[in-house]
Design an enzyme around this catalytic site. Structure first.
Site, short mmCIF file in Angstrom:
data_model
loop_
_atom_site.label_atom_id
_atom_site.label_comp_id
_atom_site.label_asym_id
_atom_site.label_seq_id
_atom_site.Cartn_x
_atom_site.Cartn_y
_atom_site.Cartn_z
CG ASP A 162 45.87 41.17 47.17
OD1 ASP A 162 47.11 41.13 47.19
OD2 ASP A 162 45.21 42.23 47.08
CE1 TYR A 206 43.78 47.57 49.63
CE2 TYR A 206 43.78 45.19 49.95
CZ TYR A 206 43.95 46.29 49.13
OH TYR A 206 44.27 46.10 47.81
CE LYS A 219 47.72 44.93 46.90
NZ LYS A 219 46.79 44.17 47.78
CB SER A 256 35.74 51.31 41.71
OG SER A 256 37.14 51.43 41.62
N GLY A 257 33.10 49.02 41.01
CA GLY A 257 31.68 48.80 41.26
C GLY A 257 30.76 49.12 40.11
CG LEU A 295 32.20 46.96 34.63
CD1 LEU A 295 33.49 46.25 34.22
CD2 LEU A 295 31.26 47.09 33.44
#
Length: 335
Positions: free
Chosen positions: A41, A46, A72, A226-227, A229
């Site tokens: 994806d 990006y 996208k 976003s980080g 976890l």
């Protein structure tokens, strides 16, 4: 159309937070392929088109029917020599600046531009990127009207009906806008980032269960929120607030009691929901990619989920994994 249970989110190919060398980006995709990952994806946003260029270069020589790729729409990228390193979190973006456009013609133009950057004759899935009230604030009604009354959704349906794409949906960080979209259009799938995770399940009853009843497939983006976890202090692409940090610490403490890596629990938890078909974490390097695949496949004890529920850290109605569970290369169809 089937996609692997573990996919690769390609924001890092665009240099999210940290730069990534060209050869390292190509090697990362090659390593994902070697692991059996066949879903990739990306998005024009990006790296301000950098990710699409790199992903296309990495996949172009592969048999086109052997993998699934999504990108996208919703932003058109325009040349701008004023773009600087670090803008919008991209370490070394290309000199293009995004402009929101969810209109009929804007969607068609975005799709065509992506094909040229990727160097491919088609993509499989198009997601409407980053629409919603949190994203656009007072401008939300304007952009929502572009997508609905302005023909954006009609353009996506046209592309699917003509065979240019196989499916379309929304790729967002806001579950509420997906619910709104389902009231006006039959989506094929949705990429939901950060809103159904080990950390938060507010979307469970109003959206996730609704998707399951409707037979609509959900791809989970941002499984690490976003980080936060995965061991960083980032949440929703910013420094995590204190209450989030404390909740993660509590979850991590229970994971340690069961000798379970927090990251493994984070990757596997959302996959238990019947609407979910794939999870697409990103990776900064090959070692991180391989570690994600290992965590995804690692057997976890059922007692972990019971303990998280008992501590009030997991919605009691949320489905939880049962062993034996997932393999990264298992495929499931977009319904």
């Amino acid at each position: 159309m089937e996609i692997t249970a573990l996919g690769l989110g390609c924001a890092q190919l665009g240099g999210l937070y940290e730069p990534m060398a060209e050869l390292d980006a190509l090697a990362l995709v090659d390593a994902a392929w070697d692991l059996g990952i066949r879903y990739f994806d990306t998005a024009p946003y990006y790296g301000f088109t950098l990710s699409e260029h790199r992903l296309g270069a990495a996949l172009r020589a592969r048999p086109r029917d052997a993998y699934t790729i999504s990108t996208k729409v919703g932003r058109l990228m325009r040349p701008d020599p004023g773009v600087r390193p670090g803008e919008c979190g991209w370490a070394a973006p290309l000199p293009f600046r995004p402009r929101y456009d969810y209109t009929h013609d804007g969607i068609l133009r975005s799709h065509e531009d992506s094909l040229q950057r990727l160097g491919l004759d088609r993509v499989d899935i198009l997601y409407v990127h980053d629409i919603g009230r949190v994203t656009h604030g007072e401008e939300h009604a304007h952009y929502w009207n572009q997508l609905t009354g302005g023909g954006g959704l009609r353009a996506l349906a046209r592309l699917r009906d003509e065979g240019a794409i196989k499916a379309f949906g929304l790729g967002v960080n806001e579950w509420e806008v997906v619910a709104d979209a389902l009231d006006v259009c039959a989506l094929d799938c949705v990429l939901l980032a950060g809103r159904y995770t080990l950390l938060e399940q507010a979307s469970l009853a109003p959206l996730m269960d609704r998707c399951a009843r409707a037979g609509m497939s959900v791809v989970i983006g941002g499984p690490f929120n976003s980080g936060i976890l995965a061991g960083t202090n980032k949440f929703n692409y910013e420094d995590a607030p204190g209450d989030i940090v404390e909740r993660v610490r509590a979850i991590a403490a229970i994971c340690r009691e069961f000798d379970v890596p927090l990251q493994a629990a984070a990757l596997q938890f959302p996959m238990a929901h019947p609407a979910v078909v794939s999870c697409i974490p990103g990776a900064q390097n090959i070692a991180q990619l391989r570690q994600n695949a290992h965590w995804f496949d690692q057997p976890l004890p059922a007692g972990l989920w019971a303990a998280l529920r008992a501590a009030g850290l997991l919605d009691p109605a949320a489905p939880v994994p049962s062993a034996p569970f997932f393999h990264a290369t298992r495929t499931k169809g977009i319904q």
